[in-house]
Write an enzyme that holds these catalytic residues in place. Structure first.
Site, PDB file in Angstrom:
ATOM      1  N   THR A 436     -11.237  -8.080   3.130  1.00 59.79           N
ATOM      2  CA  THR A 436     -12.191  -8.701   2.218  1.00 59.79           C
ATOM      3  C   THR A 436     -11.428  -9.254   1.029  1.00 59.79           C
ATOM      4  O   THR A 436     -10.251  -8.947   0.831  1.00 59.79           O
ATOM      5  CB  THR A 436     -13.251  -7.680   1.769  1.00 59.79           C
ATOM      6  OG1 THR A 436     -13.792  -7.041   2.896  1.00 59.79           O
ATOM      7  CG2 THR A 436     -14.346  -8.291   0.952  1.00 59.79           C
ATOM      8  N   ASP A 478     -20.597  -2.041  10.081  1.00 62.88           N
ATOM      9  CA  ASP A 478     -21.041  -1.359   8.861  1.00 62.88           C
ATOM     10  C   ASP A 478     -22.387  -0.656   9.056  1.00 62.88           C
ATOM     11  O   ASP A 478     -22.827   0.116   8.202  1.00 62.88           O
ATOM     12  CB  ASP A 478     -21.151  -2.350   7.685  1.00 62.88           C
ATOM     13  CG  ASP A 478     -19.800  -2.597   7.010  1.00 62.88           C
ATOM     14  OD1 ASP A 478     -18.803  -1.966   7.414  1.00 62.88           O
ATOM     15  OD2 ASP A 478     -19.739  -3.416   6.073  1.00 62.88           O
ATOM     16  N   SER A 508     -20.669  -2.106   0.858  1.00 63.15           N
ATOM     17  CA  SER A 508     -20.242  -1.435  -0.370  1.00 63.15           C
ATOM     18  C   SER A 508     -19.831  -2.441  -1.431  1.00 63.15           C
ATOM     19  O   SER A 508     -19.434  -2.059  -2.526  1.00 63.15           O
ATOM     20  CB  SER A 508     -19.045  -0.524  -0.084  1.00 63.15           C
ATOM     21  OG  SER A 508     -19.380   0.445   0.854  1.00 63.15           O
ATOM     22  N   GLY A 529     -13.847  -1.751   1.561  1.00 68.75           N
ATOM     23  CA  GLY A 529     -14.847  -0.942   2.252  1.00 68.75           C
ATOM     24  C   GLY A 529     -15.521   0.003   1.272  1.00 68.75           C
ATOM     25  O   GLY A 529     -15.826  -0.367   0.137  1.00 68.75           O
TER      26      GLY A 529
END
Ligand code: GLU
Length: 635
Positions: A436, A478, A508, A529
């Protein structure tokens, strides 16, 4: 009250009293040698913060993308234009982390209106999804390495629809205009960064040799079977073609027609190496209809006050904002920042109360949080003063609680929630990778975009859409791999994060903006995460309670707790005595938990003067572009 840019104070590790600018410069000087040793496992990717001005600021985890954003701003674009251009540029330079095959949360502060909203482009489950879909014939979930690299993990991508919506509502440029830098970069080539080179050697690219969908990714990122080398040129002609199609026909070129055909076909791959059961069950279920039906959502942030500041963060389907804010409220009664009381930066009491609060909040997260378009999330109750007080007394400053369970915020809530039943023991969430990307953009007019964007794991599902050069996410991992809803049984669990058709998996990600009165003073977020929550929290506390300059607040060592009863992670750099004290209090901190945590890109705004400071986390490559504006004068 302390805040890095409003109050000058001594910091124990500097022993200097200094104003904000001096502190920022000093922050730069010490950045390579944080006065507490700070060589994080990611330190070799280091990048210092940059002193600010009154113009725009772009801070990203990769410097070329920051330059793209700055060029857009210099050219008269606003923060929304620049942020979308940065997101496309990162698809080229940091393709292992985010891109058009994924989704994200774009928090936007509109200076003219004094309003903060979020464009939620989170991936959705296809209409054909069901709660048991990750289970094999034996009733157990397929192992994570298999299910996370299968077509079944691929959520309907949202990034392009989100970008299109943001630009049309608040941008000043067209999609075609903001795509131009990324088209050039993909077509002419970029220099491979150290991180990209390292990622290209990752086993996450090893799946299903001979399968054209996985081979397509290897053909780009392992040309000739070899990982990329740092500084080598990398041309991505297929991605350039896709971007050109998007520039010509808009996001529809992705959600309908030839690209949609190719996406649907690609994710229909199961996993041959999972045997005939895996081959059949791990096929993705996304259809053309799912792609056509995808819609981003405009959401309002969750918010609460913390020591007089207003903290605005990401609502469901993310757990990020609610959990970060809940932790802040749980620790507010402790005198954080007071070194004499043992609550200074890195001191054992500070770290202990943070860990205990994280455990309580993660217990609630596991039970109550999911996509609130599908389940009632007791947002009001979770942040209600009386509920927080009830939970906060469970934090004993003298010892670690043996076992932490979720609370019941429903009596404090207004949502129509199921009636109370005994709270069943919970399995702990284990999701979350290390990828990410987060970046923050501010323009001269004061608009801010705080954007966390993802394809979930490194290289997403590992599936590249052949001929189009982009990776498909594996965001659906997820969700709970095994359904938890047990409303009919003796225990209670609403299954808030169970898979359902068209639902968004719990995230998250926590893009966060902090306000002093009406004025924004800090904006930041992180990948990582479920450790995202701890990274964002650490930085908020560093800024507000410890009064650290933004570069130090970002680069300081962090710790993370990602479940109610699991073990914490921590980074090198804390004093051995503090770690020892935490161990005495009952926290299981051993060297096997040492790791690099997150990558925060932050902007801090000095109020009332308005000078902006950017910092990019040295745990990644890091790029900050700070533009000069008229008010900078000769200074
Ligand atoms: N999928 C994760 C989330 O939405 C982000 C993945 C990561 O940061 O590594 O929370």
């Amino acid at each position: 009250m302390k805040f890095v840019l409003t109050v000058t104070r001594n910091t124990h590790h500097m022993g200097l009293r200094r104003g904000p600018l001096q502190r920022c410069i000093l922050g730069l000087i010490v950045m390579g040698g944080w006065s507490m040793p700070m060589p994080s496992p990611g330190a070799e990717y280091g990048s210092p913060g940059v002193p600010g001005g009154f113009g725009g600021v772009v801070t990203t985890s990769e410097p070329t993308a920051a330059r793209v954003g700055a060029a857009l701003l210099r050219d008269g674009g606003n923060a929304i234009d620049a942020a979308v251009a940065v997101a496309f540029a990162l698809n080229v330079t940091e393709p292992q982390s985010s891109g058009i095959g994924g989704g994200g949360f774009m928090m936007i502060y509109l200076a003219g209106e004094g309003r903060t909203i979020i464009v939620d482009s989170r991936e959705r489950a296809p209409a054909g999804a069901d709660p048991n879909m990750f289970l094999g014939a034996d009733g157990a979930p397929f192992p994570f390495p298999l299910r996370s690299t299968s077509g079944l993990a691929v959520g309907v991508p949202g990034m392009l629809r989100g970008a299109e919506l943001a630009l049309s509502r608040w941008g000043t440029r067209t999609l075609a205009e903001v795509l131009q830098p990324a088209i050039r970069m993909a077509a002419r080539g970029i220099r491979v960064s150290r991180r990209l080179a390292d990622a290209s050697a990752s086993p996450r690219l090893d799946n299903e040799p001979g399968d054209p969908v996985y081979d397509a990714a290897r053909a780009v990122f392992r040309p000739g079977g070899e990982p990329l080398r740092e500084h080598d040129p990398l041309i991505q002609p297929d991605l350039a073609t896709t971007f050109r199609l998007l520039a010509g026909r808009g996001a529809d070129a992705f959600y309908r027609g030839a690209i949609a055909d190719a996406i649907v076909a690609a994710q229909q791959r199961g996993r041959r190496d999972a045997g005939s059961d895996g081959q059949a069950r791990l096929r993705g279920r996304m259809t053309h209809q799912d792609l056509r039906n995808y819609q981003p959502v405009i959401r309002n942030p969750v918010s609460a006050s913390y020591r007089g500041y207003a903290v605005l963060s990401m609502p469901p389907p993310s757990s990020g904002g609610l959990t970060v804010i809940q932790v802040l409220k749980l620790i507010e009664r402790f005198p954080l920042g007071d070194e004499d009381a043992g609550y200074g930066f890195g001191q054992a009491r500070t770290l202990h109360v943070i860990l205990e609060a994280l455990r309580l909040a993660f217990a609630d997260r596991a039970l109550w949080m999911g996509d609130e378009d599908f389940v009632a999330v007791p947002k009001t109750g979770l942040l209600h003063e009386a509920y927080i007080a009830e939970r906060s007394v469970l934090i004993d400053p003298g010892r670690r609680a043996d076992r932490v369970s979720p609370g019941d915020p429903r009596p404090y809530d207004v949502a129509g929630l199921p009636s109370a039943r005994a709270l069943a023991g919970l399995r702990e969430a284990g999701e979350g990778g290390i990828n990410t990307t987060h970046f923050t953009v501010m323009d001269a007019a004061g608009n801010i975009v705080c954007f966390t964007n993802t394809i979930e794991s490194q290289w997403g599902s590992g599936q590249m859409v052949p001929g189009y050069g982009f990776l498909l996410n594996n965001e659906l991992t997820d969700f709970n791999a095994k359904p938890r809803a047990n409303l009919g049984a003796g225990g209670f669990d609403p299954g808030a994060n169970d898979v359902a058709p068209n639902k968004r998996p719990r995230s998250s990600m926590a893009p966060t903006i902090i306000f002093q009165g009406e004025a924004p003073v800090a904006a930041f977020g992180s990948p990582g995460g479920s450790t995202i929550i701890s990274s964002v929290l650490n930085v908020a506390v560093n800024l507000i309670d410890h009064g650290l300059p933004v570069g130090e607040a970002v680069d300081a060592p962090r710790l993370a707790q990602t479940s109610a009863n699991g073990r914490p992670f921590f980074e090198p750099g804390f004093e051995a005595a503090a770690i020892h004290s935490l161990q005495q209090l009952g926290h299981d901190l051993q060297d096997d938990r040492l790791r690099s945590i997150g990558s925060v890109q932050a902007v801090v705004i000095e109020q009332p003067a308005g000078r902006r400071y950017g910092a990019a986390d040295r745990r990644r490559t890091g790029g900050v572009q700070s533009l000069r504006a008229h008010r900078d004068g000769g200074g």
